[in-house]
Design a protein around this motif. Structure first.
Motif, PDB file in Angstrom:
ATOM      1  N   ASN A 550      -3.880  -7.342 -10.933  1.00  0.00           N
ATOM      2  CA  ASN A 550      -3.750  -8.501 -10.058  1.00  0.00           C
ATOM      3  C   ASN A 550      -3.519  -8.107  -8.606  1.00  0.00           C
ATOM      4  O   ASN A 550      -4.075  -8.724  -7.683  1.00  0.00           O
ATOM      5  N   VAL A 551      -2.708  -7.074  -8.384  1.00  0.00           N
ATOM      6  CA  VAL A 551      -2.465  -6.642  -7.011  1.00  0.00           C
ATOM      7  C   VAL A 551      -3.699  -5.932  -6.449  1.00  0.00           C
ATOM      8  O   VAL A 551      -4.072  -6.139  -5.289  1.00  0.00           O
ATOM      9  N   PHE A 552      -4.343  -5.103  -7.272  1.00  0.00           N
ATOM     10  CA  PHE A 552      -5.592  -4.473  -6.838  1.00  0.00           C
ATOM     11  C   PHE A 552      -6.589  -5.532  -6.373  1.00  0.00           C
ATOM     12  O   PHE A 552      -7.196  -5.423  -5.300  1.00  0.00           O
ATOM     13  N   ALA A 553      -6.757  -6.588  -7.171  1.00  0.00           N
ATOM     14  CA  ALA A 553      -7.723  -7.627  -6.833  1.00  0.00           C
ATOM     15  C   ALA A 553      -7.267  -8.444  -5.630  1.00  0.00           C
ATOM     16  O   ALA A 553      -8.026  -8.641  -4.669  1.00  0.00           O
ATOM     17  N   GLY A 554      -6.040  -8.938  -5.669  1.00  0.00           N
ATOM     18  CA  GLY A 554      -5.569  -9.809  -4.608  1.00  0.00           C
ATOM     19  C   GLY A 554      -5.519  -9.124  -3.254  1.00  0.00           C
ATOM     20  O   GLY A 554      -5.907  -9.709  -2.224  1.00  0.00           O
ATOM     21  N   GLY A 607      -6.342   2.492   4.222  1.00  0.00           N
ATOM     22  CA  GLY A 607      -6.287   1.189   3.564  1.00  0.00           C
ATOM     23  C   GLY A 607      -4.859   0.827   3.261  1.00  0.00           C
ATOM     24  O   GLY A 607      -3.998   1.706   3.117  1.00  0.00           O
ATOM     25  N   ILE A 608      -4.591  -0.465   3.144  1.00  0.00           N
ATOM     26  CA  ILE A 608      -3.221  -0.927   2.947  1.00  0.00           C
ATOM     27  C   ILE A 608      -3.158  -1.844   1.735  1.00  0.00           C
ATOM     28  O   ILE A 608      -4.141  -2.498   1.365  1.00  0.00           O
ATOM     29  N   GLY A 609      -2.003  -1.865   1.079  1.00  0.00           N
ATOM     30  CA  GLY A 609      -1.766  -2.756  -0.044  1.00  0.00           C
ATOM     31  C   GLY A 609      -0.292  -3.121  -0.093  1.00  0.00           C
ATOM     32  O   GLY A 609       0.575  -2.315   0.267  1.00  0.00           O
ATOM     33  N   PHE A 610       0.004  -4.339  -0.539  1.00  0.00           N
ATOM     34  CA  PHE A 610       1.384  -4.818  -0.567  1.00  0.00           C
ATOM     35  C   PHE A 610       1.613  -5.681  -1.796  1.00  0.00           C
ATOM     36  O   PHE A 610       0.712  -6.383  -2.269  1.00  0.00           O
ATOM     37  N   ALA A 611       2.825  -5.656  -2.322  1.00  0.00           N
ATOM     38  CA  ALA A 611       3.241  -6.603  -3.360  1.00  0.00           C
ATOM     39  C   ALA A 611       4.757  -6.587  -3.454  1.00  0.00           C
ATOM     40  O   ALA A 611       5.406  -5.587  -3.129  1.00  0.00           O
ATOM     41  N   ARG A 612       5.293  -7.698  -3.924  1.00  0.00           N
ATOM     42  CA  ARG A 612       6.665  -7.712  -4.394  1.00  0.00           C
ATOM     43  C   ARG A 612       6.589  -7.717  -5.909  1.00  0.00           C
ATOM     44  O   ARG A 612       6.133  -8.691  -6.517  1.00  0.00           O
ATOM     45  N   TYR A 613       6.998  -6.624  -6.523  1.00  0.00           N
ATOM     46  CA  TYR A 613       6.773  -6.460  -7.956  1.00  0.00           C
ATOM     47  C   TYR A 613       7.417  -7.586  -8.753  1.00  0.00           C
ATOM     48  O   TYR A 613       8.588  -7.924  -8.543  1.00  0.00           O
ATOM     49  N   ALA A 726      -4.641  -0.833  -4.571  1.00  0.00           N
ATOM     50  CA  ALA A 726      -5.270  -1.652  -3.534  1.00  0.00           C
ATOM     51  C   ALA A 726      -5.472  -0.858  -2.254  1.00  0.00           C
ATOM     52  O   ALA A 726      -6.528  -0.957  -1.605  1.00  0.00           O
ATOM     53  N   ALA A 727      -4.475  -0.063  -1.875  1.00  0.00           N
ATOM     54  CA  ALA A 727      -4.590   0.721  -0.646  1.00  0.00           C
ATOM     55  C   ALA A 727      -5.745   1.712  -0.736  1.00  0.00           C
ATOM     56  O   ALA A 727      -6.496   1.903   0.228  1.00  0.00           O
ATOM     57  N   ILE A 728      -5.914   2.345  -1.899  1.00  0.00           N
ATOM     58  CA  ILE A 728      -7.010   3.294  -2.067  1.00  0.00           C
ATOM     59  C   ILE A 728      -8.355   2.584  -2.000  1.00  0.00           C
ATOM     60  O   ILE A 728      -9.288   3.038  -1.305  1.00  0.00           O
TER      61      ILE A 728
END
Length: 769
Positions: A550-554, A607-613, A726-728
């Motif tokens: 879900n985080v990869f996609a979002g 690349g960047i990626g973020f989530a609150r687990y 997501a960042a990758i």
């Protein structure tokens, strides 16, 4: 290890002071030298799912006659340093040196039932309970010292287990705890002292890098993993698996093993077939011979791999709306740019280096199992159901293994070992799987498909967001269904069939829906889950559950929306975030990584990626730097900078190590890992056909910890995986201009994306009006 197990009931041992509650009566492995204090049990229904506020205590502490403390916990060590962190928390509140705290964990006859060690929740729940338990116990000791010394309690100081008055008179914990009148105390009684854990300014142990207590033995080879246990009289076991899911054992030619050396017994029960031998190599040889000497019939036909996504989309499913805000998400201002994209994550194996194993012994109708299970109490119940014996006649004791990331084969191996041990009462049995059966029969992390749609207005803000996920359940552990949920239980005559799929409860962070709701300020959004009921491959919990996909996609889609808006990906995210903790980790990671840095051509990309687990856990932001070889399609992740806000950091070194491990595993999943299968079964049965990241490919990992000592602690073990993936993916898109939406990012997929026309490598767009 003793084959004969003493079952005398003892709660906490030698006449000490006990604080806390237990969910089930505890029974010690060996007699204690003095009568035990009595602690009233607390019903499981009284234990709140979230114990971080004002928890009932489901763990307890004892001060022994030497003034040292013993901590009892149902949580277990998975190589993540948990028991060190819990010892720090207890030592902090008790004002004891941390090496004066002994931890006993994961033994169904000695510790409270705290459920599974999963979901990065142990520090949040057990840690919070221990803070209050330790603070209460310390207050009781100080009150007793005040009575004896004739000094008000608030004028006493405590250091290293010694309570001291202003005139230098002192009393040690050992003396104070010996008083029989203090042996049993309920901190929720009306007359219990009102206590609060230490404020951050007074902490001396929590927040420091205490050395991990489990590491020295592992580094020197002295550690005793379950695979290494060799009690006296040990027999070695192996099991013969069916060639495919659902196959039934027809015949066994026992002549194939009758002349082999060291064979003790063959065990057949329905389609379960195992062998015991005096030596391990003899058991391995017997398994190989039996595989050639068996005939099987039937079996499940799996969907064609190239039709998997159509299968998931078309299969029967239970559908529910996870989140809905605003009006029709399909409508937007006339000037909005609309985008759609579909993302895919394959089945993923646990792929631990250590093989599933367990040690079991039946003695006088009582079963003891040493297991790497993450939930020894649920396993005990499942074993009882499968073996048709009372769970009270079973004791499960946790033993570490090399790699534990969810429900692998550890619980299954425990039943295998018990079935073999039942044939040789009084002799311990060590059952171990082989590599091919580990890959073929352990549960996988489910394949997931996610459709996203969004609209960006002329003002550069997201007008609508739609997230739809298709996935099997992520919850098939023992205890998560009415059936035993153990592999061998499905093969026994008249015992059980595979349990029907269930979903992970929202109180545990959900399953396929974990992190499906975006963390951004979106006034109009709709999140839908299709829980696919048909499970062609065996699946269950794998690290981070649905959050990884879900985080990869979002977060990939956030980058695509940012591109459509002509915005920098970091600035675009910040513009949609009011959460100060989210903004802080994004800014910290970007600052350390040297953002902005979207570089084109064949130069490295960022690349960047973020989530609150889990939407309520640690905030994590990752920035990945990659290099893409345009001739071979190979992706190399050179560096990952990752910023984490996990509230109070109990052990900075341990937290950083968990984050590093999560980044490395996520990199492997993102670049390498996918289960292979055909119509007849699993075909990836070794590391040759299921490649994982190798040591030379491990990126440099730079962890930035944002410590907030006044905030509750949040677990970090699973929090890094989604943002890293997501960042990758976003870094590859930044470096190449090509967007890849299916994992893993193999060279073939990279080359195909590079060769595609721009209209094929960017999301569908249409401008309204």
């Amino acid at each position: 290890m003793r084959a004969s197990i003493s079952r005398r009931a003892v709660l906490a041992g030698a006449g000490g002071l006990v604080v806390g509650f237990m969910l089930t009566p505890a029974i010690a492995a060996e007699p204690e030298p003095a009568a035990a204090p009595v602690v009233a049990p607390v019903a499981a229904d009284d234990i709140a799912a979230d114990q971080t506020g004002s928890p009932p205590h489901d763990a307890w502490l004892r001060i022994g006659p030497d003034g040292r403390a013993t901590l009892f916990t149902g949580k277990v060590e998975l190589g993540h340093g948990l028991l060190t962190a819990l010892a720090q928390i207890a030592a902090e509140e008790l004002d004891l040196p941390v090496d004066h705290v002994t931890v006993i964990s994961g033994d169904t006859e000695r510790v409270p039932n705290e459920g599974a060690t999963t979901g990065s929740r142990s520090i949040e729940t057990t840690g919070a309970a221990l803070r209050r338990a330790g603070a209460t116990l310390r207050a009781l000791l100080v009150d007793r010292a005040a009575e004896r010394l004739g000094v008000p309690a608030d004028r006493l100081t405590v250091r290293d287990g010694v309570v001291t008055a202003p005139d230098s008179r002192s009393l040690a914990y050992a003396t104070l705890a010996a008083d029989a009148t203090l042996r049993s105390t309920d901190p929720h009684r009306a007359d219990a002292p009102a206590v609060r854990p230490k404020p951050a300014a007074e902490r001396r142990i929590v927040g420091t890098a205490v050395p991990r207590r489990d590491l020295p033995a592992k580094v020197t080879g002295a550690a005793r993993f379950v695979q290494d246990m060799t009690p006296d009289g040990l027999l070695y076991g192996r099991v013969v698996r069916p060639p495919r899911y659902g196959a039934v054992l027809d015949t066994v030619d026992t002549d194939a093993v009758k002349d082999l050396p060291g064979i003790v017994v063959l065990v057949r029960d329905g389609s379960f077939l195992g062998v015991l031998a005096e030596r391990e190599e003899q058991a391995v040889q017997a398994r190989a011979a039996l595989r050639r000497a068996t005939t099987w019939s039937g079996g499940t036909t799996l969907p064609a791999p190239d039709r998997l996504w159509e299968h998931l989309r078309a299969a029967p499913a239970q559908t529910h709306v996870i989140d809905q805000r605003g009006d029709d998400v399909a409508s937007a201002p006339a000037s909005a740019v609309a985008l759609t994209a579909s993302y895919r994550k394959p089945y993923v194996a646990h792929a631990a280096i250590a093989l599933p194993a367990a040690v079991a012994v039946f003695d006088d109708g009582f079963l003891t199992v040493w297991t790497a299970s993450q939930d020894v109490f649920a396993l005990r119940e499942a074993l009882g159901a499968a073996l048709h014996m009372p769970a009270s006649d079973i004791r499960c004791i946790h033993a570490e293994t090399g790699g534990s990331f969810g429900q692998d084969g550890a619980d299954d191996a425990a039943l295998d070992a018990a079935l073999l041990a039942r044939a040789v009462p009084g002799r311990p049995v060590r059952l171990q799987w082989e590599r091919d059966e580990t890959f073929a029969w352990s549960p996988f992390g489910p394949a997931m498909m996610i459709d996203l749609a969004g609209q960006v207005g002329r003002d550069g803000r997201i007008a609508t967001w739609s997230h739809t996920v298709w996935s099997n359940t992520h919850a098939m552990r023992p205890g998560e269904a009415d059936e035993p949920n153990l592999l061998a239980a499905w093969q026994l005559d008249g015992t059980a069939e595979a349990a029907p799929p269930r979903t992970a409860p929202a109180t545990a962070g959900g399953g396929a829906d974990r992190n499906a709701v975006p963390p951004y300020d979106l006034p109009r959004r709709r999140i839908v889950e299709h829980r696919v009921l048909d499970m062609p491959l065996r699946v269950s919990a794998l690290r981070s559950l649905g959050a990884f996909a879900n985080v990869f996609a979002g977060e990939s889609f956030m980058d695509e929306l940012a591109r459509a808006a002509g915005a920098d990906p970091l600035a675009f995210r910040l513009a949609h975030l009011s959460d100060v903790h989210a903004r802080a980790v994004l800014e910290a990671a970007a600052r350390r990584a040297g953002w902005p840095g979207r570089r084109g051509g064949n130069r490295p990309g960022l690349g960047i990626g973020f989530a609150r687990y889990r939407d309520d856990g640690a905030h994590v932001a990752a920035v990945a730097e990659v290099a893409v070889d345009r001739r071979s399609g190979a992706v190399r992740v050179a560096r990952v900078v990752i910023a984490v806000d996990a509230g109070t950091i109990v052990n900075p070194d341990g937290a950083a190590a968990q984050i590093e491990g999560g980044v490395i595993q996520a990199t492997s999943w993102t670049l390498r890992e996918a289960v292979r299968f055909d119509a007849t079964g699993i075909t990836s049965r070794s590391f040759a056909d299921y490649p994982i990241l190798t040591m030379p490919e491990v990126p440099s990992v730079d962890v930035v910890l944002i410590d907030r000592p006044e905030a509750p602690s949040r677990g970090v073990g699973e929090a890094a995986l989604g943002p890293t993936a997501a960042a990758i993916a976003n870094a590859v898109a930044a470096a190449t201009g090509a967007r890849i939406r299916e994992l893993p990012l193999t060279p073939a997929r990279v080359l195909a994306a590079l060769a595609a026309s721009p209209s094929q490598s960017t999301p569908e767009k249409r401008r309204r009006g």
